[in-house]
Scaffold this motif. Structure first.
Motif, short mmCIF file in Angstrom:
data_model
loop_
_atom_site.label_atom_id
_atom_site.label_comp_id
_atom_site.label_asym_id
_atom_site.label_seq_id
_atom_site.Cartn_x
_atom_site.Cartn_y
_atom_site.Cartn_z
N ARG A 44 -10.00 48.73 39.35
CA ARG A 44 -9.05 47.53 39.47
C ARG A 44 -8.16 47.25 38.43
NH1 ARG A 44 -10.97 43.74 43.43
NH2 ARG A 44 -12.71 44.32 44.44
N ASN A 45 -8.39 47.74 37.13
CA ASN A 45 -7.82 47.43 35.87
C ASN A 45 -7.23 48.52 35.39
OD1 ASN A 45 -8.92 44.54 35.55
ND2 ASN A 45 -10.99 45.51 35.81
N PRO A 46 -5.82 48.51 35.07
CA PRO A 46 -5.18 49.74 34.28
C PRO A 46 -5.72 49.79 32.80
CG PRO A 46 -3.66 47.79 34.16
CD PRO A 46 -5.13 47.35 35.15
N PRO A 47 -5.43 51.02 32.36
CA PRO A 47 -6.07 50.89 30.76
C PRO A 47 -5.02 50.19 29.83
CG PRO A 47 -5.33 53.28 31.54
CD PRO A 47 -5.39 52.16 32.84
N LEU A 48 -5.80 49.71 28.89
CA LEU A 48 -4.83 49.28 27.61
C LEU A 48 -4.61 50.27 26.73
CD1 LEU A 48 -7.05 46.10 26.45
CD2 LEU A 48 -4.92 46.09 27.96
N TYR A 49 -5.43 51.21 26.43
CA TYR A 49 -5.07 52.34 25.62
C TYR A 49 -5.76 53.55 26.08
CZ TYR A 49 -5.15 48.38 22.25
OH TYR A 49 -5.08 47.24 21.55
N ASP A 50 -4.86 54.82 26.10
CA ASP A 50 -5.51 56.01 26.51
C ASP A 50 -4.80 57.37 25.52
OD1 ASP A 50 -6.63 58.17 27.74
OD2 ASP A 50 -5.43 57.89 29.52
N PHE A 51 -5.58 57.62 24.62
CA PHE A 51 -4.91 58.58 23.71
C PHE A 51 -6.15 59.57 23.32
CE2 PHE A 51 -6.71 55.11 21.17
CZ PHE A 51 -7.43 55.69 20.14
N VAL A 52 -5.68 60.78 22.93
CA VAL A 52 -6.54 61.88 22.06
C VAL A 52 -6.46 61.77 20.63
CG1 VAL A 52 -7.11 64.29 22.10
CG2 VAL A 52 -6.39 63.14 24.46
N ALA A 53 -7.68 61.56 19.96
CA ALA A 53 -7.43 61.35 18.56
C ALA A 53 -7.38 62.68 17.68
CB ALA A 53 -8.87 60.75 17.97
N ASN A 54 -7.21 62.69 16.58
CA ASN A 54 -7.07 63.92 15.96
C ASN A 54 -8.36 64.97 15.81
OD1 ASN A 54 -8.68 62.52 14.17
ND2 ASN A 54 -7.03 62.43 12.50
N ASP A 55 -9.27 64.67 16.44
CA ASP A 55 -10.75 65.27 16.38
C ASP A 55 -10.72 65.75 17.97
OD1 ASP A 55 -11.53 62.86 17.76
OD2 ASP A 55 -13.05 62.68 16.17
N ASP A 56 -9.73 65.45 18.62
CA ASP A 56 -9.64 66.11 20.07
C ASP A 56 -10.67 65.10 20.93
OD1 ASP A 56 -8.15 68.06 19.75
OD2 ASP A 56 -9.43 69.64 19.15
N ILE A 57 -11.13 64.19 20.59
CA ILE A 57 -11.68 62.99 21.45
C ILE A 57 -10.81 62.19 21.93
CG2 ILE A 57 -13.71 61.16 21.34
CD1 ILE A 57 -14.92 62.70 19.01
N ARG A 58 -11.16 61.89 23.22
CA ARG A 58 -10.26 61.04 23.95
C ARG A 58 -10.74 59.52 24.04
NH1 ARG A 58 -7.95 61.97 30.30
NH2 ARG A 58 -6.53 59.97 30.49
N HIS A 59 -10.03 58.61 23.84
CA HIS A 59 -10.50 57.11 23.82
C HIS A 59 -9.60 56.26 24.84
CE1 HIS A 59 -12.65 57.82 20.13
NE2 HIS A 59 -11.67 58.72 19.75
N THR A 60 -10.08 55.92 25.71
CA THR A 60 -9.55 54.92 26.69
C THR A 60 -10.31 53.45 26.69
OG1 THR A 60 -9.22 56.95 28.05
CG2 THR A 60 -8.58 55.03 29.01
N ILE A 61 -9.46 52.50 26.85
CA ILE A 61 -10.35 51.26 26.77
C ILE A 61 -9.40 50.35 28.20
CG2 ILE A 61 -10.35 48.83 25.76
CD1 ILE A 61 -10.74 50.42 23.10
N TRP A 62 -10.25 49.90 28.74
CA TRP A 62 -9.70 48.89 29.92
C TRP A 62 -10.17 47.20 29.61
CZ3 TRP A 62 -11.83 53.35 30.45
CH2 TRP A 62 -11.15 54.58 31.54
N ARG A 63 -9.19 46.32 29.84
CA ARG A 63 -9.78 44.95 29.74
C ARG A 63 -10.27 44.47 31.30
NH1 ARG A 63 -7.58 39.45 29.97
NH2 ARG A 63 -5.66 40.25 31.25
N VAL A 64 -11.47 43.86 30.99
CA VAL A 64 -11.94 43.30 32.27
C VAL A 64 -11.86 41.99 32.55
CG1 VAL A 64 -14.06 43.57 33.74
CG2 VAL A 64 -13.56 45.25 32.40
#
Length: 409
Positions: free
Chosen positions: A167-187
């Motif tokens: 239901r909610n679009p992501p606020l952030y969606d990026f791959v950090a310099n250690d190749d870990i992907r971080h995605t945050i949604w607001r609810v």
């Protein structure tokens, strides 16, 4: 009953998220933090490790460091800038590392429930580290890094998280310099999740015991110094990310020892052979519980309990880290307290067994031990029993980033 509460997050704009996001303050030393933040004025390490902006050698617990933290936080907030969410919200935080994916709920949890052990612990905290983070919270009037909690999986919560993602679009969606992907949604529609967590009997600290203890101490100080106390003040709550126990990934927390306690390699091996079955040319990584791998003299040795030895029955004594300590590190290498003994050090499993080989081969350690990971069920069982795990029993990956969501108190 587990209380979770939405909050008005202080957070960067989407285009600044990758620059602000920083590794947790306690997984890097000053030199590593300085290198990571170099050339990036918006790195949250300027707030969480502010000594990087002071002359080399400045004591990390000095007044100047906390003053610099406050100054850097103010600059970041106004110049980056960071913005306060207009309405209280919950958030979802997804981490992807290789094939592993986990999604947690970002919320504020009750300090009162932490104090009453509804939020359960498995680690003993150090007073100096508590002092540091308590002062950091009070100087900033904000909790800037989340506590990592877990709970026994609930199908209803799983369903609500899935629905919120759709239901909610992501606020952030990026791959950090250690190749870990971080995605945050607001609810913004948070009531169903709040209600579902109200059916969870206990929460468990997976990582972040010092942050949680410091939130409790900060609350006590602010409550004592305030003119009135209602109970819903923001300092009565602390920021957490809650992941179900089915999603967590625990890596081993391996050990190196700098000397053999006066023994030759042959004598040391003989002593170990009195307490374990020793095999040569073993795998660097144990394949199951009750196996240990030991790197000595350029080769890996496998260790298992002798057939006539009974595995301890206690929830703590039966852990592989405890057995290694009680059967080898203490009686053979003379390491009585791994909290304080400078001859032992710890290497997170994310760095691989190659790091153990490197440290021994370069002469920085005499022997290294690779362990099978402690399980999530071990953590829950120890916490439920009110017991304390040995230090450095668990290494969680992937790790959350600081600075993306802060809780002002």
């Amino acid at each position: 009953m587990a209380i979770i509460r939405p909050f008005n997050a202080l957070r960067p704009q989407a285009e600044r998220a990758t620059q602000v996001a920083a590794v947790p303050y306690d997984v890097v030393n000053t030199e590593e933090a300085r290198a990571l933040a170099s050339g990036n004025p918006w790195s949250f390490l300027h707030v969480s490790r502010p000594e990087i902006d002071l002359p080399a050698g400045t004591p990390i617990y000095s007044d100047e460091v906390y003053a610099k933290a406050a100054d850097n936080f103010q600059k970041l907030t106004t110049q980056c800038p960071l913005e306060v969410e207009e309405t209280p919200s919950l958030y979802l935080y997804r981490l992807i590392m290789g094939d592993h994916e986990q999604i947690g709920v970002v919320a504020c949890c009750s300090v009162e429930e932490y104090d009453r052990d509804i939020i359960r612990k498995h680690e003993r905290t150090r007073r100096d580290k508590e002092d540091d983070r308590t002062r950091h919270i009070l100087v900033l009037r904000a909790q800037t890094g989340p506590v990592f909690l877990t709970y026994r999986a609930q199908p209803r919560i799983d369903s609500l998280i899935k629905d919120a993602l759709e239901r909610n679009p992501p606020l952030y969606d990026f791959v950090a310099n250690d190749d870990i992907r971080h995605t945050i949604w607001r609810v913004p529609n948070y009531d169903p999740l709040v209600g579902a967590f109200g059916e969870v009997p206990y929460l468990y600290i997976a990582d972040g015991h010092h942050r949680a203890a410091s939130a409790s101490r900060a609350r006590a100080e602010l409550k004592e110094s305030g003119f009135s106390f209602i109970g819903n003040e923001e300092y009565n709550f602390f920021q957490c990310v809650l992941f179900s126990d089915k999603q967590l990934q625990i890596l081993p927390y391996n050990r190196i020892v700098r000397d053999l306690n006066g023994l030759s390699q042959d004598d040391f091996l003989a002593r170990v052979g009195e307490r374990f079955i020793v095999t040569e040319n073993a795998s660097p990584s144990p394949q199951e519980r009750g196996q240990w791998s030991m790197y000595l003299g350029g080769r890996w040795h496998g260790l298992t309990m002798p057939g006539d030895a009974t595995r301890p029955s206690g929830v703590v004594d039966s852990l592989d880290v405890s057995i290694l300590q009680n059967r080898l590190l203490d009686p053979i290498l003379g390491i009585k307290d791994i909290r304080t003994d400078k001859r032992v050090d710890f290497v997170g499993g994310i760095r691989g067994t190659e790091e153990l080989e490197k440290l021994v081969d370069e002469g920085k350690a005499a022997v290294a031990f690779s362990l099978y990971p402690t399980t999530v069920e071990d953590l829950l069982s120890v916490s439920d029993a009110g017991e304390i795990m040995p230090p450095k029993s668990t290494w969680f990956e992937p790790k959350l980033r600081d600075g993306l969501l802060s809780h002002q108190i």
